[in-house]
Design an enzyme around this catalytic site. Structure first.
Site, PDB file in Angstrom:
ATOM      1  N   GLN A 167      37.847  52.310  35.128  1.00 51.59           N
ATOM      2  CA  GLN A 167      38.390  52.790  36.402  1.00 51.59           C
ATOM      3  C   GLN A 167      39.772  52.209  36.676  1.00 51.59           C
ATOM      4  OE1 GLN A 167      36.579  55.349  37.977  1.00 51.59           O
ATOM      5  NE2 GLN A 167      35.746  54.977  35.940  1.00 51.59           N
ATOM      6  N   HIS A 177      42.882  54.164  35.666  1.00 52.88           N
ATOM      7  CA  HIS A 177      43.220  55.394  36.382  1.00 52.88           C
ATOM      8  C   HIS A 177      44.505  55.259  37.189  1.00 52.88           C
ATOM      9  CE1 HIS A 177      40.212  58.506  35.893  1.00 52.88           C
ATOM     10  NE2 HIS A 177      39.224  57.639  36.027  1.00 52.88           N
ATOM     11  N   GLU A 203      32.516  54.602  45.238  1.00 52.45           N
ATOM     12  CA  GLU A 203      32.491  55.934  44.604  1.00 52.45           C
ATOM     13  C   GLU A 203      31.479  55.945  43.452  1.00 52.45           C
ATOM     14  OE1 GLU A 203      35.678  58.911  42.361  1.00 52.45           O
ATOM     15  OE2 GLU A 203      36.110  56.777  42.556  1.00 52.45           O
ATOM     16  N   HIS A 204      31.620  55.016  42.513  1.00 53.95           N
ATOM     17  CA  HIS A 204      30.699  54.874  41.386  1.00 53.95           C
ATOM     18  C   HIS A 204      29.955  53.546  41.502  1.00 53.95           C
ATOM     19  CE1 HIS A 204      34.268  57.132  39.795  1.00 53.95           C
ATOM     20  NE2 HIS A 204      33.322  57.953  39.401  1.00 53.95           N
ATOM     21  N   ASP A 211      31.575  61.185  34.081  1.00 61.81           N
ATOM     22  CA  ASP A 211      32.888  61.817  34.213  1.00 61.81           C
ATOM     23  C   ASP A 211      32.981  63.116  33.430  1.00 61.81           C
ATOM     24  OD1 ASP A 211      34.159  60.138  35.960  1.00 61.81           O
ATOM     25  OD2 ASP A 211      35.278  59.030  34.439  1.00 61.81           O
ATOM     26  N   HIS A 247      25.718  84.309  81.222  1.00 61.91           N
ATOM     27  CA  HIS A 247      24.707  84.047  80.204  1.00 61.91           C
ATOM     28  C   HIS A 247      23.313  84.321  80.770  1.00 61.91           C
ATOM     29  CE1 HIS A 247      27.903  82.091  77.992  1.00 61.91           C
ATOM     30  NE2 HIS A 247      27.068  81.717  77.020  1.00 61.91           N
TER      31      HIS A 247
END
Length: 423
Positions: free
Chosen positions: A251, A254, A319-320, A353, A412
């Protein structure tokens, strides 16, 4: 990597997605130009930012055929197998419309309808992301979306990466345009002479793409404003330090703002992993990026127990999340907040992934506390169906009218009472 006690918990939230005042002004101007000048503005911005002048943005069939000639047959086979895995997983998410008949004869239900059109943004630049194509397009296809449009920035020769075009063709995309950046988001949202507007935009991009998606939200739907990637790993002494380090770096490479976290009750493991990270960083091709990520956002938390490790991860809402412990499956029920959960040493994050099937478009920046991975539901909408019977209105009409008058909405109430009078 920094080794700290868990009481020094550092937030994984990073504010990059908000952008600067100058960046937001640029995005607003670009979108305004696209809305007023259409293709002319698209051509100008493509020439300015991508350094190529295009007469047509549409990718031709001959360009796709050329892309197939550029990639090897093994890659095509891998893409097809990955696509089948992704399709199979997302087909299990499909839910049918339903109707139920009440005792009073009323029929209530829910009608599920796919969106008419979706735009998928695929990043360009120095890297190609065919996996991003598959993960965004296939759930939309499974959901029943008829028109899927892909946009991606061209290189200086006016060409998209061959791997991206092959993935798009295999996933079933029939409209592909060579446009990128905020201008592509504006075109998808509002349309130009060449590109008809869509109902929803998905896919990652740089800060200008993220700001543009935020700007057009409301006129169209978007998937999310994704932040830099994150991984958290819960591990005990049964885990291998070299494998943990490799996963953390998967990660970190990235983005300089990617976040890599190990949470463990073992100081011995913590120290061994820290050493392995430095050792593996030295030979990593993207060393400069990964080093900055590890320096600024890499941390190892040492807890008093596995239970405290789990609670730490729930606070981070990553996230992971990898669980590399003895009998890791037993911790699954205790995890409340994580985008995707990988259990066991053979479930390295890259498996998700690219190939396993679950979606890799995941909530970041702590938003796993309240949001989910991209899925089939994101490409469908739900309509309530009400077929009220005469008996049901007779039994409940006065209650409905009273409720309406309590809110000060006389018309109504009268709309219901008129039907009671006309029976």
């Amino acid at each position: 990597m920094k080794i700290v006690k868990v009481n020094d918990l550092i937030s994984i939230k990073r504010s990059i997605e908000s952008g600067t005042t100058e960046q937001l002004a640029v995005v607003k101007n670009i979108i305004s130009d696209i809305r007023s000048s259409g293709d002319n503005a698209l051509r100008d911005y493509t020439e300015k930012f991508d350094r190529v002048k295009l007469d047509s943005f549409l990718v031709t069939e001959s360009e796709i055929n050329e892309a197939y000639r550029k990639v090897d047959s093994e890659f095509i086979s891998i893409v097809r197998e990955a696509a089948e895995n992704i399709k199979s997983f997302h087909e299990k998410q499909l839910r049918p419309s339903w109707m139920t008949t009440e005792e009073n004869g009323s029929i209530l239900g829910q009608k599920i309808t796919p969106l008419d059109s979706v735009g998928v943004y695929v990043p360009g630049g120095t890297a190609a992301y065919p996996s991003s194509v598959l993960m965004n397009v296939i759930p939309a296809k499974v959901a029943g979306v008829k028109r899927i449009v892909m946009v991606s920035p061209p290189d200086s020769e006016g060409i998209l990466p061959a791997a991206v075009l092959v993935a798009a063709k295999e996933a079933g995309v029939e409209e592909i345009y060579k446009v990128g950046g905020a201008q592509a988001i504006g075109a998808l949202a509002y349309g130009t002479e060449s590109i008809k507007p869509v109902d929803k935009i998905t896919g990652p991009g740089n800060i200008f793409v993220a700001l543009a998606k935020r700007e057009v939200f409301g006129d169209v739907d978007i998937d999310m404003i994704a932040g830099p990637s994150e991984i958290a790993i819960i591990a005990d002494d049964t885990a291998r330090p070299d494998e943990i380090a490799a996963d953390l770096l998967s990660q970190a490479e990235h983005d300089p703002r990617a976040c890599s976290v190990l949470v463990t009750p073992s100081m011995k493991l913590a120290e061994e992993v820290a050493g392995e990270v430095e050792k593996q960083l030295a030979i990593l091709p993207r060393k400069d990026i990964a080093s900055r990520s590890i320096e600024d956002f890499g941390v190892i938390y040492v807890t008093s127990s596995i239970e405290e490790a789990v609670e730490t991860v729930n606070q981070l809402a990553p996230e992971h999340l990898e669980i590399l412990t003895e009998n890791g499956i037993e911790l699954l029920g205790k995890i409340r907040h994580a985008g995707a959960i990988f259990i066991g040493r053979y479930s390295s994050e890259p498996v998700g992934d690219y190939f396993a099937g679950p979606n890799h478009v995941l909530p970041t920046n702590g938003t796993a506390r309240f949001s989910s991975p991209l899925n089939v539901d994101d490409f469908q909408k739900k309509s309530s169906v009400i077929i009220y019977s005469e008996k049901a209105l007779k039994d409940n009409g006065e209650k409905i009218a009273k409720f309406a008058r309590m809110e000060g909405l006389e018309a109504h109430a009268r709309a219901v009472e008129l039907r009671l009078e006309n029976r």
